[in-house]
Structure formats: structure tokens, C-alpha cells
Write an enzyme that holds these catalytic residues in place. Structure first.
Site, PDB file in Angstrom:
ATOM      1  N   SER A 173       0.831  -1.215   0.000  1.00 13.22           N
ATOM      2  CA  SER A 173       0.000   0.000   0.000  1.00 13.22           C
ATOM      3  C   SER A 173       0.861   1.259   0.000  1.00 13.22           C
ATOM      4  O   SER A 173       0.490   2.271   0.574  1.00 13.22           O
ATOM      5  CB  SER A 173      -0.929   0.011   1.219  1.00 13.22           C
ATOM      6  OG  SER A 173      -0.166   0.101   2.407  1.00 13.22           O
ATOM      7  N   ASN A 382       9.140   8.163  -0.402  1.00 15.45           N
ATOM      8  CA  ASN A 382       7.712   7.822  -0.341  1.00 15.45           C
ATOM      9  C   ASN A 382       6.979   8.633   0.725  1.00 15.45           C
ATOM     10  O   ASN A 382       7.499   9.605   1.251  1.00 15.45           O
ATOM     11  CB  ASN A 382       7.549   6.325  -0.071  1.00 15.45           C
ATOM     12  CG  ASN A 382       8.099   5.927   1.290  1.00 15.45           C
ATOM     13  OD1 ASN A 382       9.162   6.402   1.693  1.00 15.45           O
ATOM     14  ND2 ASN A 382       7.393   5.076   1.992  1.00 15.45           N
ATOM     15  N   LEU A 383       5.796   8.193   1.046  1.00 14.18           N
ATOM     16  CA  LEU A 383       4.938   8.897   1.992  1.00 14.18           C
ATOM     17  C   LEU A 383       5.506   8.899   3.405  1.00 14.18           C
ATOM     18  O   LEU A 383       5.121   9.715   4.237  1.00 14.18           O
ATOM     19  CB  LEU A 383       3.546   8.246   1.996  1.00 14.18           C
ATOM     20  CG  LEU A 383       2.391   8.971   2.653  1.00 14.18           C
ATOM     21  CD1 LEU A 383       2.198  10.346   2.043  1.00 14.18           C
ATOM     22  CD2 LEU A 383       1.117   8.159   2.530  1.00 14.18           C
ATOM     23  N   CYS A 384       6.411   7.973   3.689  1.00 16.28           N
ATOM     24  CA  CYS A 384       7.006   7.898   5.032  1.00 16.28           C
ATOM     25  C   CYS A 384       8.509   8.069   5.009  1.00 16.28           C
ATOM     26  O   CYS A 384       9.165   7.885   6.031  1.00 16.28           O
ATOM     27  CB  CYS A 384       6.642   6.584   5.712  1.00 16.28           C
ATOM     28  SG  CYS A 384       4.881   6.331   5.904  1.00 16.28           S
ATOM     29  N   GLU A 386      11.087   6.367   3.978  1.00 16.03           N
ATOM     30  CA  GLU A 386      12.077   5.302   4.188  1.00 16.03           C
ATOM     31  C   GLU A 386      12.413   4.511   2.927  1.00 16.03           C
ATOM     32  O   GLU A 386      13.405   3.779   2.902  1.00 16.03           O
ATOM     33  CB  GLU A 386      11.608   4.337   5.298  1.00 16.03           C
ATOM     34  CG  GLU A 386      10.685   3.228   4.861  1.00 16.03           C
ATOM     35  CD  GLU A 386       9.230   3.649   4.754  1.00 16.03           C
ATOM     36  OE1 GLU A 386       8.345   2.780   4.770  1.00 16.03           O
ATOM     37  OE2 GLU A 386       8.972   4.865   4.659  1.00 16.03           O
ATOM     38  N   THR A 583       6.301   1.958  12.157  1.00 13.07           N
ATOM     39  CA  THR A 583       5.314   0.936  12.539  1.00 13.07           C
ATOM     40  C   THR A 583       4.264   1.522  13.480  1.00 13.07           C
ATOM     41  O   THR A 583       4.598   2.185  14.453  1.00 13.07           O
ATOM     42  CB  THR A 583       6.010  -0.254  13.207  1.00 13.07           C
ATOM     43  OG1 THR A 583       6.764   0.222  14.323  1.00 13.07           O
ATOM     44  CG2 THR A 583       6.958  -0.940  12.228  1.00 13.07           C
ATOM     45  N   SER A 585       0.029   0.258  13.916  1.00 15.64           N
ATOM     46  CA  SER A 585      -0.855  -0.789  14.441  1.00 15.64           C
ATOM     47  C   SER A 585      -0.111  -2.078  14.740  1.00 15.64           C
ATOM     48  O   SER A 585      -0.390  -2.755  15.730  1.00 15.64           O
ATOM     49  CB  SER A 585      -1.981  -1.071  13.438  1.00 15.64           C
ATOM     50  OG  SER A 585      -2.817   0.044  13.305  1.00 15.64           O
ATOM     51  N   ILE A 586       0.842  -2.430  13.888  1.00 14.02           N
ATOM     52  CA  ILE A 586       1.530  -3.695  14.109  1.00 14.02           C
ATOM     53  C   ILE A 586       2.401  -3.651  15.363  1.00 14.02           C
ATOM     54  O   ILE A 586       2.674  -4.690  15.967  1.00 14.02           O
ATOM     55  CB  ILE A 586       2.360  -4.133  12.880  1.00 14.02           C
ATOM     56  CG1 ILE A 586       3.498  -3.158  12.582  1.00 14.02           C
ATOM     57  CG2 ILE A 586       1.470  -4.351  11.676  1.00 14.02           C
ATOM     58  CD1 ILE A 586       4.471  -3.679  11.538  1.00 14.02           C
TER      59      ILE A 586
END
Length: 721
Positions: A173, A382-384, A386, A583, A585-586
């Protein structure tokens, strides 16, 4: 009582969880969280789980009703599937926090079409993950299942959620796409953004190649509107394509700091910006070459260069020009339109915006490319922030068809849980299984609606294994975050992830007689990548870290030399292997702290849309660990940067590094503090410190204000893995 009919007001597990935030005699009542877990299973899970007389009946039901893919199960004998599930149940897994159980059942566990009943449990979700990744290999399925039930390995949310499901979303995603300087590319990119957002993707897009506002179009000066209108179009696209109204689309746009529209780009995120240019939901990132830091250091004027002119002179899009190397030549070239601003004034504007909004992200592009072992150039993230992989631009005709199909990026992510990995009976075998699992995701991911992404994934076989739970591990072992021991520990940990992912990628290449595209042009192929490891020892030096890794194999120079020979002979299957995501929810499911960052509070507060506030106590919090759980907001961010820098030296991609600051800084955190209020100077210093420490990228800046609100805490579900 079905799941949809649950009367939250009468359910006590939320109330029990909320009592954690109400100290009794100055103590946190952690026992209330254990009570909440018990109540949750008694009042919610048990009565709302569909019952079956046997596993055969259960799986037949899931297949017959199109919940689970028949083909995945049929690759194995049913007796094997049954034994594997029994073995998972025999582990007697217990959730360590209410948040973990609630997040799992609320977000991941399969439910009936009417949402009335749960039709799997944690062990069965792991079962279908393991069966899918192993692709018929029984031994591998058993190993992956063991890694997951022991919570040493956790796939990213879209993979863990969709594994084995008949009606599913994509296994990834997160995507990166680029735009070149023509209307066909802009149109195609907007369509790609719509398609990727439709399937739940968070999309990073670089606009650096687009000509600036006021530049000519077909020789007519003043015709171009620049990047901001394209940003608005993209934001509207993400808003429109929102997964049937279930979740807002998410995107990040990147721009090179030497682009003439950089001021307008940053201004679009200001709270007081004109609505015609303001972007509310789009994330911003800037691409920063070394030259910028040099200009800041020398307090010089800086020139911004027209991408249109640069592309005509260099015959390549602006993103692919080495600005640091060519800066003086570009300044001297009269054929390139240029604009002059003050570098330090721009630096202050960046800091002010980060305080106000948490943006922009920072991508130190020359640092990224110096460390890149792959032939080609990395131009964005990207969006984060990394994911950092090489890309190739496409060439489109007037019908928006590809005359030359370029390569873009999809993010195939998973994470190790540091605490549990350090207790693995075989660290190398654990990493090997994770590498195989992630490789399966890469092999089976095919985003046909965006051919450049599909092409990039097909050629690269890239994966991104990361880590979470550093602060938890350090606290449990009574080590201060940011100490010499903590820095050496995380460096050694990622040394091992690097080594074992290389070993397994080499094994896969040998088995399949296939390498990633252009392997022969990489620094792996010529052997220079390994020079760092074959010429010096990375064995732990401090006694405490030696104790932590006691019994765990740490490769010597000789081991690296032997691996180098194997890689040069047989190659690597995966172009990229490591990345550290933020990270979310995980981490809760794994009862650990997020990523490599410090915790923000002893008892974290999360706002749930339907059920109000939920609370997550720091994992393994007790009288012994509490003094090692200092909040990120009360931590010298240079210590966080040092931690990440230690890991970064062994990571081929990047890391999502968030900076946490208070609007009013407590005494003693920074020796350069000149007043009580947070100043732009503090952020300037931290960004430059990160650059000189070799940090590739910075994610959000989160500011904790005097009224206890967080600025820059708008995490999107698309990028939290």
C-alpha cells in the site's frame, strides 16, 4: 449479540482500559489493562465468533463462501494444514495489552459479510499468511508460522490483512511515481494517483522535473503555472479516490530545494495560505543536495534553476542532474534561467513550517546516492520517507502511451520485533524465512493499472525488512536510550539483518538462477560494497553489548569475504532488502514500541473514531523499567539521530526518523537553548546535525505544545505499516 449491535456504553472493557489513565495513590493501575483483555474476550470475542465442529468444516466454509482462496490451501495436504494450526494453538499465545487484542480484532481478523461475526482468530490469520508466503513449501510454512506466532516477524498491514483472502486488497500500500515535464506525463501521473489511491495506496510523487511558474510553454513566456496547481489536482484526486468512502487517500509530493517554486511549494502548507494554493491533506517533502548545506554553512546566496532550461542543456530531466556537482556550471551558464534567494532565510522558513505543520520531510539526496550500491539514480522517497530506490523516467506519446516504459516503486515491507528476535533460537534462520516471505509478496505483486510500478517491481524484486521495539528492548534490559551501549547495539542488530538478508537473497538467486535487473552493474557485483565489512571488525566493543549478543553469530571479516565471493558468483535476487518504516498498528499487536524511536508517553493515548480514547501502557512497564522510559519529547533529539545513524550504515534504503520537540523546552535538553520557547534555530541545528551524521531522510517534526496538543501527528493509515 452481533458485532454491529454491540452497545459500547454497556461494555466494560473500554472502561477498564481507560482506568489505566487514572492513577491510584500515584501509581498506574496496570492490572486494569489485564482485566480489560479478559473482559474483551469474554464479552466480545467469545460470543461473537462463529463456531465450527472441526477445522475441516471451518476451512470449507471459508472457501465455499469466498472468504479464503482455495488455491492457497490446496497447495498442501489437509493433514499438514491441520497439524500446523494445532501447533500454532499449542503455543498458547496470550495478548499482553488490551490495545493489541482490540487492534487485531477490529482491523485484521476476518469477519462475516454482514460484519456480525468473527470467522478466524489470530492463529488462523497467521496460518493463512504462512501458507501463502511458503507457496506450497511445508518446511518454510512451518518456519514462517513459528516466526509470526513468536512475534519475531510481523508483515506490513496490507500483507498481513489480505494474505489468503479471496476478496482482498493489494499486498502493498505504498508507491513512488515520478512526473516529467510534459502534459501527458502529468495527466498519466494523476490517473496513476487515482488508481493507486483506489486500492488503498499511499503515493509519493516527485514534481521536481516540472517547469516553474512563469516559465515558457512552446516559446511563450509566462505561460507555465508551476507545481502548485498540479499539487491541488493531486490532492483532489486523493480525496476523490478514497476506497468507497472508507479511507481518505494519501499522497506526498517532493520538490528539489533548488527548484524555483520552492517558496510557493512550502507556502501551500501554511495555515494562513490562500485557499487557492493551500493544500490541507497532501504531505510535503523536499529533496536536498549537499550543495544546500554548503551554502547554509557559508551563509551565501543560493540560485534556483529552471528545470525546463536544465533539461534542455543536460538532455535529462532535472531530477537526474547532480546539482552539487553541476551547481557552479549551472550558475555560469547564461542559457539557464535562475533566481537568487538567501539560503539561511530559506532554512528558517523550513523550520517555521515544520513547527507549524510538521512538514516538510527532508531527503538528503546526495547522502542517499553515495550509499546506493545499485546502478542508476535515486530521485525521491515515499509517503514515510524510508523507501529509496532507483527509478527510470518514462517517455509518453500524445495518447499517453508508453514509448519507453520507465520504472517506479512499490514498497514490500515487514518488520522484526527486536525483543523477540534477540531470543530467536536461530537468528539467521529467522531472517531467512522473513526474506522468503517478503520475496513472495514482491513476486506476486502486479499493479497492472500503473505499468511503471509493475515494471519496477518486476525488475527489482525489492523488499524492505525493518525493525520495531528498540525502546522496549532497551528498557527491558535496563539500557538508557541514546547511550553508547544502545547505539552500538542497534548498529550490531542491523549488521546482522544486512548480512542474513544478503545470504538469503544470494541463496534465492542461486536456486532460481536469476538476479535483479542490472545486478552486473552494481557494487555487489564488483565487490566494492563489501569493502566496509572485509577491512574492519564490527564485533561489539562494549561489555554490555557483548553480553546481549552472547550466543548469536556475528560475522567476521572472513565471513564477509566468503559472502562476497558467493554474491559475485551467483548474484542477488533482491535489489533492495532493508528499510525501517514508522510501525503503527503492528507495534500494538506485537506489544512493543514503534520503530526505533522513543515512546512519547508512559501511557499512550489513542483516539478511536467510534469508541473514544484507548490507552496503551509502555510494554513491560514496571518499577524496574520505568526509569528507562523517558518520553521522546524530553529526549535530546541528537541521541535519536545517533541511534538512527548507527543503524543507517547497514541499511541499503532509509528510515522514517521523526523529530519530537516541545514548544517550551525543559531545562537541560539542549545546551544551546537561549530562551524558553522553541526556536527555529533548534530545528536548523538538528536538521544539519542529522545531515552531518549521515542520516538519509527525516520524516515528521512533531511539536508538543503548551496545551498538550501534537502538531504534525496526522499519521495516515496508508503509510503506517
Amino acid at each position: 449479540m452481533g458485532l454491529n449491535n454491540l452497545d459500547v456504553k454497556n461494555v466494560t472493557y473500554f472502561e477498564l482500559n481507560n482506568e489505566i489513565n487514572r492513577p491510584i495513590d500515584g501509581k498506574i493501575p496496570l492490572n486494569k489493562d489485564k482485566d480489560a483483555i479478559k473482559a474483551f474476550f469474554e464479552q466480545n470475542v467469545a460470543p461473537n465468533t462463529k463456531k465450527f465442529d472441526s477445522l475441516q468444516e471451518h476451512i470449507d466454509y471459508l472457501i465455499d463462501n469466498d472468504y479464503i482462496e482455495k488455491e492457497i490451501v490446496e497447495k498442501y495436504s489437509f493433514s499438514f494444514v491441520e497439524d500446523l494450526y494445532k501447533n500454532l494453538k499449542a503455543q498458547n499465545f496470550e495478548f499482553q495489552s488490551f490495545m493489541a487484542a482490540y487492534k487485531l480484532y477490529n482491523q485484521y481478523i476476518l469477519k462475516t459479510n454482514d460484519k456480525e461475526y468473527y470467522i478466524e482468530d489470530y492463529e488462523m490469520r497467521i496460518l493463512f499468511n504462512a501458507l501463502m508466503y511458503a507457496d506450497g513449501n511445508e518446511e518454510l510454512a512451518k518456519t514462517i508460522a513459528e516466526e509470526m506466532i513468536a512475534q519475531r516477524y510481523q508483515p506490513a498491514t496490507p500483507t498481513f490483512l489480505n494474505a489468503g483472502r479471496k476478496r482482498r486488497g493489494e499486498f502493498v500500500s505504498c508507491f513512488l511515481i515520478q512526473v516529467t515535464d510534459d502534459m501527458n506525463s502529468i495527466g498519466r501521473s494523476i490517473n496513476s494517483a487515482l488508481q493507486l489511491s483506489r486500492i488503498g495506496g499511499g503515493v509519493g510523487i516527485t514534481l521536481s522535473n516540472l517547469r516553474e511558474a512563469g516559465s515558457p510553454i512552446k516559446g511563450i513566456k509566462g505561460s507555465s503555472s508551476g507545481v502548485v496547481p498540479v499539487m491541488k489536482l493531486l490532492e483532489d484526486s486523493f480525496s476523490y479516490s478514497n476506497q468507497l468512502g472508507q479511507r481518505q487517500g494519501a499522497g506526498a509530493v517532493y520538490l528539489n530545494i533548488f527548484h524555483p517554486d520552492i517558496i510557493a511549494f512550502l507556502s501551500s502548507k501554511k495555515e494562513n495560505a490562500d485557499e487557492k494554493i493551500r493544500v490541507k491533506t497532501l504531505s510535503l517533502g523536499i529533496i536536498v543536495p549537499d550543495k544546500y548545506y554548503e551554502l547554509i554553512r557559508k551563509n551565501e546566496e543560493m540560485y534556483l534553476f529552471s528545470p525546463y532550461d536544465v533539461e534542455r542543456i543536460y538532455n535529462t530531466p532535472f531530477s537526474y542532474v547532480d546539482i552539487t556537482a553541476e551547481y557552479d556550471n549551472m550558475v555560469a551558464n547564461d542559457k539557464i534561467t535562475k533566481y537568487k534567494i538567501n539560503a539561511r532565510e530559506l532554512e528558517n522558513e523550513i523550520s517555521k513550517l515544520q513547527q507549524e505543520s510538521g512538514y516538510p520531510y527532508i531527503l538528503n539526496i546526495d547522502t542517499v546516492n553515495r550509499a546506493n550500491p545499485i546502478d542508476g539514480k535515486i530521485i525521491m522517497s515515499n509517503l514515510c520517507s524510508e523507501i529509496q530506490q532507483v527509478q527510470i523516467p518514462s517517455i509518453l506519446n500524445e495518447s499517453q502511451e508508453y514509448e519507453q516504459l520507465g520504472t517506479d516503486v512499490s514498497c514490500n515491507l515487514g518488520s522484526t520485533n527486536i525483543l523477540n528476535m534477540m531470543a530467536s533460537p536461530d537468528f539467521g534462520q529467522s531472517v531467512a524465512a522473513m526474506t522468503r516471505a517478503l520475496t513472495y509478496v514482491s513476486d506476486t505483486s502486479n499493479i497492472e493499472s500503473v505499468p511503471t510500478v509493475a515494471n519496477g517491481n518486476k525488475l527489482s524484486h525489492s523488499i524492505g525488512l525493518g525493525a520495531m521495539g528498540l525502546h522496549t528492548y532497551l528498557a527491558k534490559n535496563h539500557i538508557e536510550y541514546g547511550s553508547k551501549e544502545s547505539i552500538e547495539f542497534i548498529g550490531t542488530y542491523f549488521l546482522l539483518l544486512n548480512y542474513w538478508t544478503l545470504v538469503e537473497s544470494n541463496n534465492i538467486a542461486r536456486e532460481r538462477k536469476e538476479t535483479f535487473h542490472n545486478f552486473e552493474k552494481s557494487k555487489y557485483a564488483d565487490g566494492t560494497y563489501f569493502d566496509t565489512y572485509t577491512t574492519q571488525s564490527f564485533q561489539p566493543k562494549t561489555k554490555r553489548v557483548q553480553e546481549l549478543f552472547d550466543g548469536i553469530f556475528i560475522p567476521t571479516e572472513k565471513d564477509w569475504e566468503e559472502l562476497k565471493i558467493k554474491v559475485q558468483r551467483d548474484g542477488l535476487y533482491n535489489q533492495n532488502r532493508l528499510a525501517v518504516a514508522p510501525t503503527g498498528s503492528i507495534s500494538y499487536i506485537n506489544n512493543t514500541s514503534a520503530s526505533l524511536q522513543p515512546i512519547t508517553r508512559l501511557v499512550e493515548e489513542r483516539q478511536e473514531k467510534k469508541n473514544g480514547k484507548l490507552y496503551f501502557p509502555a510494554p513491560f512497564l514496571d518499577n524496574e523499567t520505568i526509569k528507562y522510559y523517558k518520553s521522546a519529547y524530553d529526549t535530546d533529539m541528537r541521541k535519536v539521530i545517533d541511534i538512527y545513524a548507527s543503524a543507517q550504515q547497514h541499511i541499503d534504503q532509509g528510515m522514517s526518523l521523526t523529530l519530537f520537540i516541545r514548544s517550551s523546552i525543559p531545562e537541560g535538553i539542549y545546551e544551546w537553548k537561549t530562551d524558553e520557547k522553541q526556536s527555529t534555530r533548534d530545528l536548523n541545528i538538528l536538521r544539519n546535525y542529522a545531515y552531518y551524521q549521515g542520516i538519509k531522510s527525516l520524516y515528521y517534526v512533531r511539536t508538543f505544545t503548551d496545551d498538550e496538543n501534537e502538531v504534525g501527528s496526522n499519521d495516515c493509515e496508508s503509510c503506517i505499516i
